[in-house]
Scaffold this motif. Structure first.
Motif, PDB file in Angstrom:
ATOM      1  N   PHE A 126       0.814  -1.209   0.000  1.00 35.34           N
ATOM      2  CA  PHE A 126       0.000   0.000   0.000  1.00 35.34           C
ATOM      3  C   PHE A 126       0.855   1.270   0.000  1.00 35.34           C
ATOM      4  O   PHE A 126       1.978   1.295   0.500  1.00 35.34           O
ATOM      5  CB  PHE A 126      -0.914   0.022   1.221  1.00 35.34           C
ATOM      6  N   VAL A 127       0.263   2.329  -0.517  1.00 37.17           N
ATOM      7  CA  VAL A 127       0.826   3.674  -0.388  1.00 37.17           C
ATOM      8  C   VAL A 127      -0.220   4.530   0.326  1.00 37.17           C
ATOM      9  O   VAL A 127      -1.306   4.771  -0.208  1.00 37.17           O
ATOM     10  CB  VAL A 127       1.186   4.286  -1.748  1.00 37.17           C
ATOM     11  N   ASN A 128       0.098   4.943   1.527  1.00 38.15           N
ATOM     12  CA  ASN A 128      -0.793   5.753   2.354  1.00 38.15           C
ATOM     13  C   ASN A 128      -0.571   7.215   1.963  1.00 38.15           C
ATOM     14  O   ASN A 128       0.450   7.810   2.308  1.00 38.15           O
ATOM     15  CB  ASN A 128      -0.460   5.506   3.828  1.00 38.15           C
ATOM     16  N   MET A 153      -4.345   0.831   6.382  1.00 30.47           N
ATOM     17  CA  MET A 153      -4.961   0.926   5.059  1.00 30.47           C
ATOM     18  C   MET A 153      -6.052  -0.126   4.885  1.00 30.47           C
ATOM     19  O   MET A 153      -6.991   0.072   4.097  1.00 30.47           O
ATOM     20  CB  MET A 153      -3.894   0.787   3.982  1.00 30.47           C
ATOM     21  N   MET A 162       2.633   0.409  10.519  1.00 36.21           N
ATOM     22  CA  MET A 162       2.324   0.611   9.110  1.00 36.21           C
ATOM     23  C   MET A 162       3.111  -0.363   8.237  1.00 36.21           C
ATOM     24  O   MET A 162       2.573  -0.971   7.316  1.00 36.21           O
ATOM     25  CB  MET A 162       2.620   2.057   8.717  1.00 36.21           C
ATOM     26  N   GLN A 163       4.381  -0.517   8.516  1.00 35.65           N
ATOM     27  CA  GLN A 163       5.208  -1.436   7.738  1.00 35.65           C
ATOM     28  C   GLN A 163       4.703  -2.868   7.882  1.00 35.65           C
ATOM     29  O   GLN A 163       4.573  -3.590   6.887  1.00 35.65           O
ATOM     30  CB  GLN A 163       6.664  -1.336   8.192  1.00 35.65           C
ATOM     31  N   THR A 216      -3.083   1.959  -3.605  1.00 34.15           N
ATOM     32  CA  THR A 216      -1.799   1.470  -4.109  1.00 34.15           C
ATOM     33  C   THR A 216      -1.228   2.403  -5.173  1.00 34.15           C
ATOM     34  O   THR A 216      -0.554   3.372  -4.862  1.00 34.15           O
ATOM     35  CB  THR A 216      -1.959   0.032  -4.662  1.00 34.15           C
ATOM     36  N   THR A 257      -0.881  11.338   5.738  1.00 33.07           N
ATOM     37  CA  THR A 257      -0.731  11.010   7.161  1.00 33.07           C
ATOM     38  C   THR A 257      -0.283  12.229   7.949  1.00 33.07           C
ATOM     39  O   THR A 257       0.288  13.181   7.405  1.00 33.07           O
ATOM     40  CB  THR A 257       0.313   9.888   7.370  1.00 33.07           C
ATOM     41  N   GLN A 264       2.403  -1.451   4.266  1.00 39.36           N
ATOM     42  CA  GLN A 264       2.549  -0.145   3.629  1.00 39.36           C
ATOM     43  C   GLN A 264       3.980   0.044   3.137  1.00 39.36           C
ATOM     44  O   GLN A 264       4.929  -0.017   3.910  1.00 39.36           O
ATOM     45  CB  GLN A 264       2.149   0.968   4.594  1.00 39.36           C
ATOM     46  N   VAL A 282       9.763   1.082   5.311  1.00 37.13           N
ATOM     47  CA  VAL A 282       8.700   1.905   4.751  1.00 37.13           C
ATOM     48  C   VAL A 282       9.294   3.253   4.329  1.00 37.13           C
ATOM     49  O   VAL A 282      10.156   3.814   5.008  1.00 37.13           O
ATOM     50  CB  VAL A 282       7.555   2.087   5.780  1.00 37.13           C
ATOM     51  N   PHE A 290       4.384   6.326   2.474  1.00 38.19           N
ATOM     52  CA  PHE A 290       3.331   7.219   2.951  1.00 38.19           C
ATOM     53  C   PHE A 290       3.735   8.646   2.636  1.00 38.19           C
ATOM     54  O   PHE A 290       4.919   8.964   2.482  1.00 38.19           O
ATOM     55  CB  PHE A 290       3.099   7.041   4.450  1.00 38.19           C
TER      56      PHE A 290
END
Length: 337
Positions: free
Chosen positions: A45-47, A258, A100-101, A281, A50, A105, A131, A108
């Motif tokens: 994923f790409v957040n 995510m 997150m990692q 993504t 944040t 993810q 990340v 971000f």
């Protein structure tokens, strides 16, 4: 490295049985083949939005309005940030980044408070993690120069013309909050020709037309908007007009997951599972100019492997819907970053 299972391939996330071949950190092939694996392989994923500094204040400020919570310079969040020591902030941010990692993810896009010191703090928090942080400084031009760009609070909070011009000259990313609590700051934000807008809960027809004409991407954060009581972004109208990405916003208000953000987005709106997975993504990757977000040759091998035989995912008929609507951290088998 070879990853086997059901691969969600390409921009349409076509589920194919087979394997992903990785060499030197790059996807070199996606092979269709019969394999003995129930894993689900998808892009990490790409957040796309944040505020990780809020990690020091999780679930603070119950019952406060949006302005009371986060409006600069004296919202609760900003007061708590000023009170915390640098080491406390870095330790708290690192805990969120580790979460997150572990949740798949790859990257971000962070709106980082605290000027140059804030930019330095999150980079220290990232040290040794896989990340990737695309850090946008705030508050001062010097923060932009030290960061990967500038993240503006909103057009009603000041004059951002000079820093926008400086960001453009430096060939860096400029994002701005707009239309979060009302439509009044959307036109001034669009006048800056930002690289992307954040929130857009309250666009009017004119704003939607301007977004479509300018092709400016939008990042939405549905859970945050629900917590602050400002509404739900009109995803269908935005998706029909521009690139839309997904972010988790303030750690103060929500976990930076995510999985949860995708579930809310697809269950609260009529956006399809594929559209939402794209938002989580490749759309965020393209906003941040990253070469990840899809499982296809020549992309960076930033990948997520889910256990398709977990108690939660066993028996799934549609793996794309399953990833978006029901998967979670407990289903993560491997993260390749």
């Amino acid at each position: 490295m070879i990853l086997e299972g059901t691969v969600l391939r390409g921009r349409d996330f076509e589920p194919v049985e087979g394997r992903v071949v990785v060499e030197d950190g790059t996807v070199v092939d996606v092979e269709e083949a019969t394999v003995d694996s129930t894993d689900i392989v998808l892009p990490a994923f790409v957040n796309a939005h944040t505020h990780i500094g809020d990690s020091i204040a999780k679930e603070a400020g119950a019952g406060l309005s949006l302005d009371e919570l986060v409006a600069p310079p004296d919202g609760l969040k900003h007061r708590l940030l000023r009170q915390a020591s640098a080491e406390e902030m870095i330790a708290a941010m690192r805990r969120s980044l580790q979460y997150m990692q572990a949740g798949g993810q790859a990257a971000f896009v962070e709106f980082r408070e605290g000027g140059v010191d804030g930019v330095d703090a999150i980079r220290r928090a990232l040290d040794g993690l896989d990340v990737e942080g695309v850090v946008l400084g705030r508050e001062t031009p010097e923060a932009m120069e030290a960061a990967d760009g500038f993240g503006a609070s909103g057009a009603r909070d000041g004059d951002f013309d000079a820093v926008r011009n400086a960001t453009r000259e430096a060939n860096k990313l400029f994002g701005i909050h707009a239309g979060e609590r009302d439509p009044d700051d959307i036109n001034p934000a669009l006048d800056l020709v930002p690289d992307f807008l954040v929130h857009m809960v309250h666009p009017e027809p004119l704003h939607l037309e301007r977004v479509a004409d300018s092709e400016i991407p939008v990042v939405v954060c549905p859970r945050s908007n629900l917590v602050t009581g400002v509404g739900v972004p009109p995803l269908r109208e935005l998706l029909d007009r521009t690139t839309v990405a997904l972010g988790t916003d303030n750690v103060m208000l929500n976990s930076p997951s995510m999985f949860r953000e995708m579930e809310f987005a697809t269950k609260l709106t009529d956006a399809s599972a594929r559209e939402v997975l794209r938002m989580a993504t490749v759309n965020g990757a393209e906003i941040a100019d990253l070469n990840c977000g899809l499982v296809e040759p020549s992309r960076d091998a930033k990948l997520l492997v889910l256990d398709g035989d977990s108690d939660n995912l066993s028996g799934v008929h549609d793996p794309v819907r399953a990833v978006v609507r029901r998967a979670g951290h407990a289903d993560v088998k491997r993260v390749v970053l």
